[in-house]
Structure formats: C-alpha cells, structure tokens
Design a protein around this motif. Sequence first.
Motif, PDB file in Angstrom:
ATOM      1  N   SER A  71       1.016  -1.182   0.146  1.00 18.10           N
ATOM      2  CA  SER A  71      -0.095   0.053  -0.161  1.00 18.10           C
ATOM      3  C   SER A  71       1.054   1.220  -0.102  1.00 18.10           C
ATOM      4  N   ALA A  72       2.050   1.235   0.816  1.00 18.18           N
ATOM      5  CA  ALA A  72       2.764   2.538   0.981  1.00 18.18           C
ATOM      6  C   ALA A  72       3.624   2.596  -0.458  1.00 18.18           C
ATOM      7  N   ALA A  73       4.026   1.634  -1.101  1.00 13.40           N
ATOM      8  CA  ALA A  73       5.047   1.883  -2.059  1.00 13.40           C
ATOM      9  C   ALA A  73       4.815   2.570  -3.256  1.00 13.40           C
ATOM     10  N   PRO A  74       3.466   2.721  -3.833  1.00 11.67           N
ATOM     11  CA  PRO A  74       2.975   3.465  -4.726  1.00 11.67           C
ATOM     12  C   PRO A  74       2.708   4.960  -4.558  1.00 11.67           C
ATOM     13  N   ILE A  75       2.742   5.276  -3.180  1.00  7.84           N
ATOM     14  CA  ILE A  75       2.350   6.717  -2.947  1.00  7.84           C
ATOM     15  C   ILE A  75       2.875   7.605  -3.500  1.00  7.84           C
ATOM     16  N   ALA A  76       4.369   7.788  -3.509  1.00 10.50           N
ATOM     17  CA  ALA A  76       5.143   9.072  -3.968  1.00 10.50           C
ATOM     18  C   ALA A  76       4.951   8.795  -5.581  1.00 10.50           C
ATOM     19  N   PHE A  77       4.562   7.953  -6.268  1.00  9.27           N
ATOM     20  CA  PHE A  77       4.414   7.955  -7.706  1.00  9.27           C
ATOM     21  C   PHE A  77       3.076   8.175  -8.219  1.00  9.27           C
ATOM     22  N   VAL A  78       2.199   8.377  -7.654  1.00 12.89           N
ATOM     23  CA  VAL A  78       0.543   8.527  -8.016  1.00 12.89           C
ATOM     24  C   VAL A  78       0.268  10.006  -7.815  1.00 12.89           C
ATOM     25  N   ASP A  79      -0.271  10.506  -8.767  1.00 17.09           N
ATOM     26  CA  ASP A  79      -0.599  11.830  -8.897  1.00 17.09           C
ATOM     27  C   ASP A  79      -2.272  12.196  -8.473  1.00 17.09           C
ATOM     28  N   ASN A  80      -3.060  11.309  -8.735  1.00 12.88           N
ATOM     29  CA  ASN A  80      -4.558  11.097  -8.521  1.00 12.88           C
ATOM     30  C   ASN A  80      -4.464  11.049  -7.124  1.00 12.88           C
ATOM     31  N   TYR A  81      -5.140  12.022  -6.527  1.00 12.37           N
ATOM     32  CA  TYR A  81      -5.371  12.197  -5.024  1.00 12.37           C
ATOM     33  C   TYR A  81      -6.252  11.304  -4.125  1.00 12.37           C
ATOM     34  N   VAL A  82      -7.200  10.928  -5.001  1.00 16.64           N
ATOM     35  CA  VAL A  82      -8.347   9.636  -4.469  1.00 16.64           C
ATOM     36  C   VAL A  82      -7.423   8.433  -4.377  1.00 16.64           C
ATOM     37  N   VAL A  83      -6.690   7.916  -5.220  1.00 14.49           N
ATOM     38  CA  VAL A  83      -5.726   6.962  -5.033  1.00 14.49           C
ATOM     39  C   VAL A  83      -4.902   6.929  -3.911  1.00 14.49           C
ATOM     40  N   VAL A  84      -4.183   8.233  -3.945  1.00 12.67           N
ATOM     41  CA  VAL A  84      -3.479   8.508  -2.960  1.00 12.67           C
ATOM     42  C   VAL A  84      -4.260   8.153  -1.515  1.00 12.67           C
ATOM     43  N   PHE A  85      -5.277   8.781  -1.126  1.00 18.08           N
ATOM     44  CA  PHE A  85      -6.019   8.608  -0.026  1.00 18.08           C
ATOM     45  C   PHE A  85      -6.549   7.198   0.371  1.00 18.08           C
ATOM     46  N   VAL A  86      -6.487   6.477  -0.597  1.00 16.18           N
ATOM     47  CA  VAL A  86      -7.107   5.010  -0.457  1.00 16.18           C
ATOM     48  C   VAL A  86      -5.870   4.193   0.028  1.00 16.18           C
ATOM     49  N   LEU A  87      -4.825   4.421  -0.810  1.00 14.20           N
ATOM     50  CA  LEU A  87      -3.570   3.697  -0.311  1.00 14.20           C
ATOM     51  C   LEU A  87      -3.111   4.190   1.142  1.00 14.20           C
ATOM     52  N   LEU A  88      -3.051   5.501   1.422  1.00 19.24           N
ATOM     53  CA  LEU A  88      -2.806   5.850   2.864  1.00 19.24           C
ATOM     54  C   LEU A  88      -3.800   5.129   3.939  1.00 19.24           C
ATOM     55  N   TRP A  89      -5.070   5.203   3.498  1.00 14.86           N
ATOM     56  CA  TRP A  89      -6.072   4.431   4.604  1.00 14.86           C
ATOM     57  C   TRP A  89      -5.571   2.700   4.418  1.00 14.86           C
ATOM     58  N   PHE A  90      -5.142   2.409   3.333  1.00 13.54           N
ATOM     59  CA  PHE A  90      -4.992   0.853   3.595  1.00 13.54           C
ATOM     60  C   PHE A  90      -3.545   0.493   4.376  1.00 13.54           C
ATOM     61  N   LEU A  91      -2.649   1.652   4.266  1.00 12.62           N
ATOM     62  CA  LEU A  91      -1.353   1.513   4.696  1.00 12.62           C
ATOM     63  C   LEU A  91      -1.789   1.523   6.414  1.00 12.62           C
ATOM     64  N   LEU A  92      -2.394   2.663   6.680  1.00 12.13           N
ATOM     65  CA  LEU A  92      -2.701   2.907   8.225  1.00 12.13           C
ATOM     66  C   LEU A  92      -3.459   1.637   8.581  1.00 12.13           C
ATOM     67  N   PHE A  93      -4.499   1.269   7.985  1.00  7.62           N
ATOM     68  CA  PHE A  93      -5.361   0.057   8.407  1.00  7.62           C
ATOM     69  C   PHE A  93      -4.374  -1.360   8.660  1.00  7.62           C
ATOM     70  N   PHE A  94      -3.697  -1.579   7.634  1.00  7.51           N
ATOM     71  CA  PHE A  94      -2.778  -2.841   7.815  1.00  7.51           C
ATOM     72  C   PHE A  94      -1.857  -2.661   8.889  1.00  7.51           C
ATOM     73  N   GLY A  95      -1.348  -1.476   8.889  1.00  9.51           N
ATOM     74  CA  GLY A  95      -0.316  -1.172  10.195  1.00  9.51           C
ATOM     75  C   GLY A  95      -0.882  -1.288  11.370  1.00  9.51           C
ATOM     76  N   GLY A  96      -2.126  -0.648  11.476  1.00  7.84           N
ATOM     77  CA  GLY A  96      -2.891  -1.053  12.855  1.00  7.84           C
ATOM     78  C   GLY A  96      -3.095  -2.296  13.230  1.00  7.84           C
ATOM     79  N   SER A  97      -3.494  -3.155  12.125  1.00  9.88           N
ATOM     80  CA  SER A  97      -3.894  -4.388  12.280  1.00  9.88           C
ATOM     81  C   SER A  97      -2.632  -5.508  12.691  1.00  9.88           C
ATOM     82  N   ILE A  98      -1.720  -4.942  12.537  1.00 11.88           N
ATOM     83  CA  ILE A  98      -0.284  -5.585  13.028  1.00 11.88           C
ATOM     84  C   ILE A  98      -0.093  -5.489  14.663  1.00 11.88           C
ATOM     85  N   LEU A  99      -0.388  -4.475  15.000  1.00  8.50           N
ATOM     86  CA  LEU A  99       0.038  -3.957  16.413  1.00  8.50           C
ATOM     87  C   LEU A  99      -0.405  -4.881  17.564  1.00  8.50           C
TER      88      LEU A  99
END
Length: 191
Positions: A71-99
């Motif tokens: 989820s994190a890897a493509p964030i710096a390469f994407v220009d569409n902010y909706v896609v960035v927000f979705v990727l960020l949400w999944f990054l934070l979701f998966f990170g939280g699920s590990i805790l």
Amino acid sequence: VTGIQYWITDYLINVLEIEEVVVYTYFAILSITGPVLGVVLGGNITTCLGGYTSEKAINMACSMAVLSLISAAPIAFVDNYVVVFVLLWFLLFFGGSILPCMTGIMLSTVDQNHKTTANSLANFSYNLFGYLPSPFIYGAIYDSGNGNNARLAMGFLMFSPLLTVTTLLSATYLIKRDNFLNYKKQKEDKK
C-alpha cells in the motif's frame, strides 16, 4: 507513521496541489478510521487464530506487513489524490492490524519479571528510531541539492518499512525453523 502525520498534508497541498480543506478533511477521516479499524480487526483476527502465540497469528502479521508495504510503495508515484488517500487508508489500516499481534508476541517472549523493562525499551526504541528521525529525514531529503525533492522524500518515507518487513519475515522464518527442528528432535528422542 510520524512521517506521514507530519508531512503528508504538506505533500498533498504542495505537490499534488489539492485544496487545504479537502486535504485536512480527508486526512482526518482516514487517519482516525484506518488505524482504529485495523487495531480492532487485527485484535479480533489474532484472537480467532488462537492468540498471539499461535503460528497462524504470526503468519497473519507477516501478511498484513507485506500488504502495508504494498500500500505504501506507490504513494510517491501517484498523482491522483483519491488513489493516494485510498493507499494511505490501507497503509494505516494494515499497520494498525499488526499492532495487537506483534505487541503480544513481543511481550510473550520475555520473562515475567522483565516485561516492564522490555515494554519500556520497546517504546524507547519506537521513539528513538522511528518517531524522532522520520520528520527530520524527510525534511533533509526534501531540502537536499536544490531543494523541493518532495517526491523523493516521500518515496524514501514510504519505502523505509522495507527494512522492518524484511526483519519480520526473517524472524518468522527463524521461529518456524527452530520450531521444526525442536519438533524433529522431540520425535527422534521418542524413538
């Protein structure tokens, strides 16, 4: 996480040129819902898999760590902010699920009389090696050379968990290998 908290709004406003109101609204929503839902779901899944001492739980943690990195890897390469927000949400979701699982695993591997010290050292390490340098490193990369290296800095920030995921996968392999060798030895001892 600290790098995201500190720099993502600046990145979205200045690099992707999104209106501040949109950035602050959506980031507030995703930074609350992603990790909270991740922790709740991750804790419940860990419990359903037999608790944090089960092999299935560590497999789940490894899967979530890999999904977080994906989820994190493509964030710096994407220009569409909706896609960035979705990727960020999944990054934070998966990170939280590990805790829940990883906290339980770390504390269960320590003797009872050392748990307080282990927890303190873990939090000290989080602060010293994660929370403290993350905003500084992003800023240093951003300002390097002629400056304005926001995509490079965000890319570094998004790929930095690669070390953590690699370490987790290596530790999981070693745990499984040791368990297999102990099982094999016990089986030979019974013969």
